[in-house]
Design a protein around this motif. Structure first.
Motif, short mmCIF file in Angstrom:
data_model
loop_
_atom_site.label_atom_id
_atom_site.label_comp_id
_atom_site.label_asym_id
_atom_site.label_seq_id
_atom_site.Cartn_x
_atom_site.Cartn_y
_atom_site.Cartn_z
N TYR A 37 -20.08 -4.51 -16.74
CA TYR A 37 -19.99 -3.84 -15.45
C TYR A 37 -21.26 -3.04 -15.22
O TYR A 37 -22.05 -2.83 -16.14
N ASP A 41 -24.61 3.16 -11.60
CA ASP A 41 -23.95 2.85 -10.34
C ASP A 41 -24.49 3.60 -9.13
O ASP A 41 -23.88 3.59 -8.07
N SER A 114 -9.80 8.76 -12.62
CA SER A 114 -9.37 7.38 -12.79
C SER A 114 -9.38 7.14 -14.28
O SER A 114 -10.42 6.98 -14.89
N GLN A 116 -8.32 5.40 -17.99
CA GLN A 116 -7.88 4.18 -18.66
C GLN A 116 -6.45 4.41 -19.14
O GLN A 116 -6.13 5.46 -19.71
N TYR A 135 -3.62 0.06 -11.95
CA TYR A 135 -4.52 -0.88 -11.28
C TYR A 135 -5.62 -1.29 -12.25
O TYR A 135 -5.84 -0.64 -13.28
N GLU A 137 -9.52 -1.80 -13.06
CA GLU A 137 -10.89 -1.40 -12.72
C GLU A 137 -11.77 -2.04 -13.77
O GLU A 137 -11.62 -1.75 -14.96
N ASP A 138 -12.65 -2.93 -13.36
CA ASP A 138 -13.49 -3.68 -14.29
C ASP A 138 -12.65 -4.40 -15.35
O ASP A 138 -12.99 -4.42 -16.52
N HIS A 142 -6.07 0.92 -15.43
CA HIS A 142 -6.33 2.33 -15.14
C HIS A 142 -5.14 2.91 -14.36
O HIS A 142 -4.36 2.17 -13.77
N ARG A 144 -4.51 6.49 -11.70
CA ARG A 144 -5.05 7.70 -11.08
C ARG A 144 -4.22 8.88 -11.58
O ARG A 144 -2.98 8.79 -11.63
#
Length: 151
Positions: A37, A41, A114, A116, A135, A137-138, A142, A144
């Motif tokens: 990833y 960023d 966010s 893990q 959800y 992520e990469d 994860h 929230r």
């Protein structure tokens, strides 16, 4: 003994510090977690950087963001302890320093992360609660989480 924590703005990081931070993040988030990833960023210049040093080496790190930049609340990200030092349980010291840094620099105790999924209990031990469904992520699960604390 524990790391010495200090917070710096992006333009205050020395080149060797920046190199160590990027090396540590890559070691853990790209190599160890086998996740390709874009770690660099474009957000580092907007963050405060909490560095944990021990023996002259950066062994702990987080990015701190002001409210409204990453989430509505302030946020903590890129939470990392060098694999060579995880047995010392410094992750708890790192989170305490990060929460204190948010309070000191952004005058708020309302923090969203966010996280893990496998670290849910770790963050709960610091007062964070899950806010929403799991959800990816990469390609890593994860959730929230948020912390609402008095300032």
């Amino acid at each position: 003994m524990m790391p010495e924590f200090k917070i710096k703005r992006f333009n205050e990081l020395s080149l060797p510090e920046l190199y160590e931070v990027l090396q540590l993040r890559s070691e853990v988030f790209v190599v160890e977690q086998n996740c390709v990833y874009q770690d660099i960023d474009g957000k580092d210049d907007k963050a405060l950087h909490l560095l944990g040093t021990f023996g002259g080496k950066i062994v702990a790190y987080t990015r701190l963001f002001a409210p409204g930049y990453y989430f509505d609340n302030a946020s903590i990200g890129r939470v990392v302890i060098s694999p060579s030092y995880r047995d010392r349980k410094w992750g708890h010291d790192l989170m305490k320093a990060s929460i204190d840094g948010i309070k000191e620099h952004f005058s708020t105790g309302n923090i969203t992360i966010s996280a893990q999924l496998y670290l849910k209990k770790f963050y709960e031990s610091h007062g964070f609660v899950q806010d929403g469904e799991e959800y990816l992520e990469d390609d890593i699960p994860h959730i929230r989480m948020h912390l609402i604390s008095d300032f």
